[in-house]
Write an enzyme that holds these catalytic residues in place. Structure first.
Site, PDB file in Angstrom:
ATOM      1  N   SER A 265      28.200  53.294  53.200  1.00 30.52           N
ATOM      2  CA  SER A 265      28.550  54.007  51.983  1.00 30.52           C
ATOM      3  C   SER A 265      29.821  54.836  52.154  1.00 30.52           C
ATOM      4  O   SER A 265      30.832  54.309  52.577  1.00 30.52           O
ATOM      5  CB  SER A 265      27.354  54.855  51.574  1.00 30.52           C
ATOM      6  N   HIS A 406      20.896  50.012  47.858  1.00 27.44           N
ATOM      7  CA  HIS A 406      21.945  50.681  48.626  1.00 27.44           C
ATOM      8  C   HIS A 406      21.332  51.338  49.853  1.00 27.44           C
ATOM      9  O   HIS A 406      20.586  52.315  49.731  1.00 27.44           O
ATOM     10  CB  HIS A 406      22.559  51.750  47.699  1.00 27.44           C
TER      11      HIS A 406
HETATM   12  C1  GCU Z   1      27.929  57.996  45.777  1.00 21.81           C
HETATM   13  C2  GCU Z   1      29.375  57.626  45.606  1.00 21.81           C
HETATM   14  C3  GCU Z   1      29.757  56.392  46.406  1.00 21.81           C
HETATM   15  C4  GCU Z   1      29.335  56.554  47.831  1.00 21.81           C
HETATM   16  C5  GCU Z   1      27.879  56.925  47.911  1.00 21.81           C
HETATM   17  C6  GCU Z   1      27.366  57.278  49.302  1.00 21.81           C
HETATM   18  O1  GCU Z   1      27.122  57.030  45.185  1.00 21.81           O
HETATM   19  O2  GCU Z   1      29.611  57.472  44.238  1.00 21.81           O
HETATM   20  O3  GCU Z   1      31.151  56.170  46.343  1.00 21.81           O
HETATM   21  O4  GCU Z   1      29.626  55.407  48.587  1.00 21.81           O
HETATM   22  O5  GCU Z   1      27.657  58.089  47.131  1.00 21.81           O
HETATM   23  O6  GCU Z   1      28.126  57.643  50.170  1.00 21.81           O
HETATM   24  O7  GCU Z   1      26.143  57.233  49.442  1.00 21.81           O
END
Ligand code: GCU
Length: 429
Positions: A265, A406
């Site tokens: 992420s 995710h």
């Molecule tokens: C949020 C953000 C993303 C990121 C994510 C994370 O969803 O919008 O860009 O990758 O956090 O780091 O979990």
């Protein structure tokens, strides 16, 4: 042809918070506007890059500068090699399966200043220096595994009522809390080491956290905030990864020429940026890094630049805000971030339900980085169609989309281990 697509901005943002998503997000593939990507192999005079000399001597330098100037901001070179202290070497960790080391790396001479705790596990009884995965963690080193020998981290905690942040020693019960994201035994069994540090040691992740992190250490006299083209928090975290690698170079049980930098992420964005800048990283792995990471930003599917800048104003350089809702004007796109890592292997992974990160956009970045790999003589699979869920493709570039949300899972790690076996297993000594 371009289509009018998003609802007016009245819909703006839902309150930022865990899982909250802005209301103006597009998840309709038919509303993704047409776009043209900048050609990573085009020179300013209109010619195409002819060979690797021109790539490394000209175009790569230019793309790196564009990324520094408009996206992540410039990271400073470290002034001196930091002095690390080995707090612990336990040769009999995990019931004899591992060597565990805990290293303290202060970023300045001020004892109250930021400092990083690097946790390293190496397979026990390795005959030679081992290849290793290096990645930052979100929740403190003690959370990656229930091993009671890991020092409890001091973590940044937000008071839910007053919204203020403070640093607190994590409770015993937090041990192993994110162990599903770090299949340590499996990594060791496959012959790799693992090194990790808490990203909040480098800079805490909130707007205003800058004052507790490394960035102010580099302010010029009288400077109170980074210039428009100077690093944001992602730059700081990436810089921290390079400082961890500096340390790993001094550890004779580690083969620092075979270090894969990995992140999930926002830390996947960080891993890519670290590998793009620091060519000592032998491989990069982006797990669900999405917008501002591996996903093509011009696709306008899922998260977009203005969402990032509104919710996480501290992540990128201030210049990046100029591209809110102007994706097509950005002189770079994610395929060029991946191309900066060429010819080193890169793996990008998506998750089917992680539409916010735009799986197709993550895949397309690899497709459009491939010409640079080919120019540099690296085989890349002919990727034109996105592979089906659960069917990884790998060569010098690797990709998979798995079912689920995710996250970074054991399935993801299995593919990364297979990919590492192809590229890092044979010692280059
Ligand atoms: C949020 C953000 C993303 C990121 C994510 C994370 O969803 O919008 O860009 O990758 O956090 O780091 O979990």
């Amino acid at each position: 042809m371009r289509v009018a697509f998003l609802p007016p901005l009245l819909l703006v943002l839902l309150a930022a918070g865990a899982g909250a998503q802005p209301a103006d997000v597009n998840y309709d593939e038919s509303r993704v506007p047409g776009f043209e990507l900048p050609d990573p192999l085009a020179l300013p005079d209109g010619r195409r890059v002819a060979d690797s000399k021109e790539w490394f001597g000209k175009r790569r330098v230019e793309i790196l500068r564009l990324y520094e100037t408009w996206v992540y901001g410039r990271c400073p070179a470290p002034r001196v090699r930091l002095r690390a202290t080995v707090l612990e070497t336990e040769r009999n960790a995990l019931g004899g399966r591992a060597v565990r080391k805990q290293i303290l790396i202060p970023f300045s001479s001020d004892p109250a200043g930021p400092r990083m705790h690097l946790l390293i596990y190496l397979p026990a009884r390795a005959a030679r220096p081992v290849p290793l995965f290096l990645g930052l963690n979100f929740t403190g080193n003690h959370a990656i595994h229930p091993d009671p020998g890991i020092r409890l981290a001091e973590v940044w905690v937000q008071d839910p009522k007053h919204k203020t942040w403070s640093k607190q020693t994590a409770p015993e019960k937090a041990r192993g809390a994110t162990a599903s994201r770090w299949p340590l035994e499996r990594i060791l069994e496959r012959g790799y080491g693992l090194a990790t540090a808490y990203y909040g040691d480098i800079e805490p992740d909130f707007d205003g956290g800058i004052r507790y992190g490394v960035r102010p250490l580099f302010f010029r006299r009288g400077q109170t905030e980074p210039a428009e083209d100077e690093w944001g928090a992602i730059g700081a975290w990436a810089w921290g990864l390079s400082r961890a690698l500096d340390y790993l170079e001094t550890d004779r049980q580690v083969d620092a020429r075979r270090v894969a930098v990995i992140g999930h992420s926002r830390l996947g964005k960080t891993a890519l940026w670290a590998a793009a800048q620091d060519t000592r990283f032998a491989m990069a792995i982006s797990n669900n890094s999405g917008e501002g990471g591996a996903a093509i930003t011009r696709r306008r599917f899922g998260e977009q630049i203005h969402h990032l800048n509104a919710r996480f104003p501290h992540w990128f350089c201030r210049n990046f805000r100029k591209f809110d809702r102007r994706e097509d004007d950005l002189p770079v796109d994610a395929h060029m971030l991946l191309a900066l890592i060429a010819p080193r292997p890169v793996y990008v992974a998506s998750a089917e339900e992680d539409r916010w990160a735009d799986p197709r956009g993550e895949f397309l970045a690899l497709v459009h980085a491939a010409p640079v790999y080919r120019l540099l003589g690296r085989p890349t699979p002919e990727l034109s169609e996105m592979p089906p869920v659960g069917q990884p493709v790998m060569d010098t570039l690797g990709y998979h989309i798995r079912s689920g949300k995710h996250d970074i899972t054991e399935y993801d790690w299995e593919q990364y281990l297979n990919f590492a076996d192809r590229h890092l297993k044979v010692s280059r000594r």
